[in-house]
Design a protein around this motif. Structure first.
Motif, PDB file in Angstrom:
ATOM      1  N   ALA A  42       0.738  -1.409  -0.134  1.00 24.07           N
ATOM      2  CA  ALA A  42       0.108  -0.055   0.122  1.00 24.07           C
ATOM      3  C   ALA A  42       0.986   1.125  -0.203  1.00 24.07           C
ATOM      4  N   ILE A  43       2.150   1.073   0.475  1.00 28.20           N
ATOM      5  CA  ILE A  43       2.950   2.319   0.509  1.00 28.20           C
ATOM      6  C   ILE A  43       4.030   2.212  -0.605  1.00 28.20           C
ATOM      7  N   LEU A  48       5.992   4.146  -6.286  1.00 32.40           N
ATOM      8  CA  LEU A  48       6.470   3.633  -7.457  1.00 32.40           C
ATOM      9  C   LEU A  48       5.834   4.211  -8.819  1.00 32.40           C
ATOM     10  N   ARG A  49       4.768   4.799  -8.484  1.00 30.29           N
ATOM     11  CA  ARG A  49       4.109   5.599  -9.627  1.00 30.29           C
ATOM     12  C   ARG A  49       4.236   7.050  -9.670  1.00 30.29           C
ATOM     13  N   PRO A  56       9.925   2.376 -12.458  1.00 24.33           N
ATOM     14  CA  PRO A  56       8.552   2.667 -12.956  1.00 24.33           C
ATOM     15  C   PRO A  56       7.723   1.397 -13.153  1.00 24.33           C
ATOM     16  N   ILE A  57       6.377   1.656 -12.944  1.00 25.42           N
ATOM     17  CA  ILE A  57       5.490   0.323 -12.888  1.00 25.42           C
ATOM     18  C   ILE A  57       4.225   0.901 -13.629  1.00 25.42           C
ATOM     19  N   ASP A  58       3.358  -0.213 -14.080  1.00 23.00           N
ATOM     20  CA  ASP A  58       2.075   0.223 -14.481  1.00 23.00           C
ATOM     21  C   ASP A  58       1.232  -0.634 -14.063  1.00 23.00           C
ATOM     22  N   ALA A  59      -0.131  -0.639 -14.057  1.00 24.85           N
ATOM     23  CA  ALA A  59      -1.171  -1.350 -13.576  1.00 24.85           C
ATOM     24  C   ALA A  59      -0.761  -2.729 -13.375  1.00 24.85           C
ATOM     25  N   SER A  60      -0.411  -3.393 -14.395  1.00 26.33           N
ATOM     26  CA  SER A  60      -0.110  -4.852 -14.262  1.00 26.33           C
ATOM     27  C   SER A  60       0.802  -5.448 -13.301  1.00 26.33           C
TER      28      SER A  60
END
Length: 508
Positions: A42-43, A48-49, A56-60
């Motif tokens: 949750a943190i 990372l967004r 970097p990350i995306d939704a998947s």
């Protein structure tokens, strides 16, 4: 009739309480890692967004970071029964802490997504081991009248772990938070190293003098009857196993194990606890605890509103959960397990339905009056039901249902359903929130929890203040005589069951 005592505890009772707190603290801190690990998502994900994130990350990829724990739990489930049965509960507890520490240090130095996934995989393996191990150790350490509160303390430490990681992550970087979590894990390792082995496992290994010594150190001299019954049963089982295995070849042993397993899975004291725990674990995983821990910010923004002070709400929720968990520790000493399960799960289902109706009305502009406090109150009612029932009760019941002979195997099998449901609930949540909204997802969750409650109501026996042997005898239908205990371990009796239907029917 006894007289209620008002005077302070005696020296022996004070010592017993201190000993129980110490030996269960090692287990509880290990279980607190569940809260630290699940709540860490949750943190971690919001940080990372950010545009300046080094990973970097995306939704998947974000959903995989949060949910891979459930997938890795399966590996821990397969490892734990073997270590727990062959090397002891204490050794298994130490082994379960190692991958958790490795995971935190991998996170601390992670610079890419793959390292984060490997770290979470390690942590999931640790969670899989401790999930089946923790309730068993506490159930074997403590006496029947104190077993419930100490098992309930597992949920308090899990909630504390969630609060710690949420509070720190709201004001510090995820690397600093990971460092603090690693320090907590190291302290837990030191406590477990200085904790004793459980009397039940020592008796099962034929180390009866050590078993008596540890049992009396843990509980004093007031429960000699339970100690003697445990040792007598272990002696009979070990003698019968020795008679069978002394002259058999490898292939005979393999054949005996196959036949033994086929007979075992038909025993009521084996398959009924597993069936019950399948549904109890499913209930616990879909009741909302993991969703609120992993997707706290997303849920608050959808139900309460994006303009709210999310860090303050997250910390307040964590404090509320700890207070409710602590209250549950005392309530569980007074209230029967089945009564508490029905009451708290009913509140949980009502909270799900209320939040679903409120969020649907909020999204479609159908509310005659709206205020952020409505959403806050509904979420805190949901948290209350989770903290007082759907989180502590599965661990309590798991520590009481499984017979000693099958405790490692049955515990490992049932936790597979914890693993699968943990993975499914966390992995599918973002997709459900996107496709059918919070209201649609919460309706599905309410249906799953209701179904599991109905099954538990019909099959779960009352376990409060009963010895583990009494509970086992109820599943079996009656106590086994010494001759029957010996016969169920005998290869001859197993093979006779297959070849001579006229023999007396074994207890199944």
């Amino acid at each position: 009739m006894g007289v209620r005592r008002w005077y302070p505890l005696t020296n022996r009772e004070t010592l017993d309480s201190f000993i129980w707190c110490f030996v269960t603290l090692g287990v509880c801190l290990n279980m607190a890692s569940h809260g630290l690990t699940v709540g860490f998502a949750a943190i971690l994900l919001p940080q990372l967004r950010r545009p300046d994130s080094i990973i970097p990350i995306d939704a998947s990829s974000g959903s995989w970071i949060a949910s891979i724990l459930g997938f890795a739990l399966v590996v821990g489930n397969f490892i734990c029964p073997t270590v727990m049965a062959n090397y002891g509960r204490r050794a298994a507890n130490i082994v379960s802490i190692a991958p958790m520490l490795a995971g935190w240090f991998c996170i601390l130095f992670a610079t890419n997504l793959h390292t984060l996934l490997v770290a979470r995989l390690f942590q999931g393996i640790s969670m899989g081991m401790s999930a089946s191990l923790g309730p068993v150790i506490i159930g074997e350490y403590t006496s029947p009248k104190n077993r419930g509160p100490f098992l309930a303390s597992i949920s308090v430490t899990i909630a504390t772990g969630v609060l710690i990681v949420h509070a720190m992550g709201s004001f510090t970087s995820w690397q600093t938070t990971a460092l603090v979590c690693a320090i907590i894990g190291f302290i837990d390792l030191l406590i477990v190293i200085y904790s004793p082995e459980t009397p039940s496992w020592l008796a099962d290994q034929g180390r009866y003098d050590e078993s008596r010594k540890i049992f009396r150190w843990l509980r004093g001299d007031g429960e000699e009857d339970e100690l003697q019954r445990m040792i007598d049963s272990s002696i009979i089982i070990r003698e019968s196993k020795a008679e069978v295995s002394s002259s058999e070849t490898f292939f005979q042993k393999l054949r005996r194990n196959v036949v033994y397993f086929r007979i075992t899975i038909r025993k009521r004291e084996f398959h009924k606890p597993i069936f019950i725990m399948m549904h109890i674990y499913t209930l616990g995983m879909w009741s909302g605890a993991n969703l609120l821990a992993a997707y706290t910010v997303d849920i608050f923004e959808n139900v309460v509103g994006k303009g709210s002070n999310i860090p303050l709400l997250v910390i307040t929720m964590g404090v509320h959960r700890i207070i409710s968990n602590t209250c549950a520790v005392f309530v569980i000493r007074k209230v029967k397990r089945r009564t508490m399960l029905v009451a708290t799960v009913a509140i949980n289902v009502c909270a799900y339905l209320s939040i679903a109706a409120y969020s649907y009305g909020k999204q479609h502009g159908m509310l005659p009056f709206d205020h952020p406090m409505i959403g806050i109150i509904l979420i805190n009612i949901h948290i209350f039901s989770i903290a007082t029932g759907t989180v502590p009760l599965p661990f309590i019941i798991a520590g009481e249902l499984f017979p000693l002979e099958f405790r490692s195997l049955a515990g490992g099998i049932s936790v597979l359903f914890l693993s699968a449901n943990l993975f499914l609930s966390i992995k599918t949540a973002p997709l459900l929130f996107l496709k059918i909204g919070i209201h649609g997802a919460y309706l599905i969750y309410a249906c799953i929890v209701t179904y599991c409650l109905v099954v538990a109501w019909f099959f779960l026996p009352e376990t409060k203040d009963r010895t583990l042997q009494d509970i086992e005898d109820e599943f079996r239908g009656r106590p086994l005589s010494p001759e029957e205990v010996k016969s169920v371990q005998s290869l001859h009796s197993l093979m006779m069951y297959k070849t001579d239907r006229r023999c007396s029917q074994p207890v199944i």
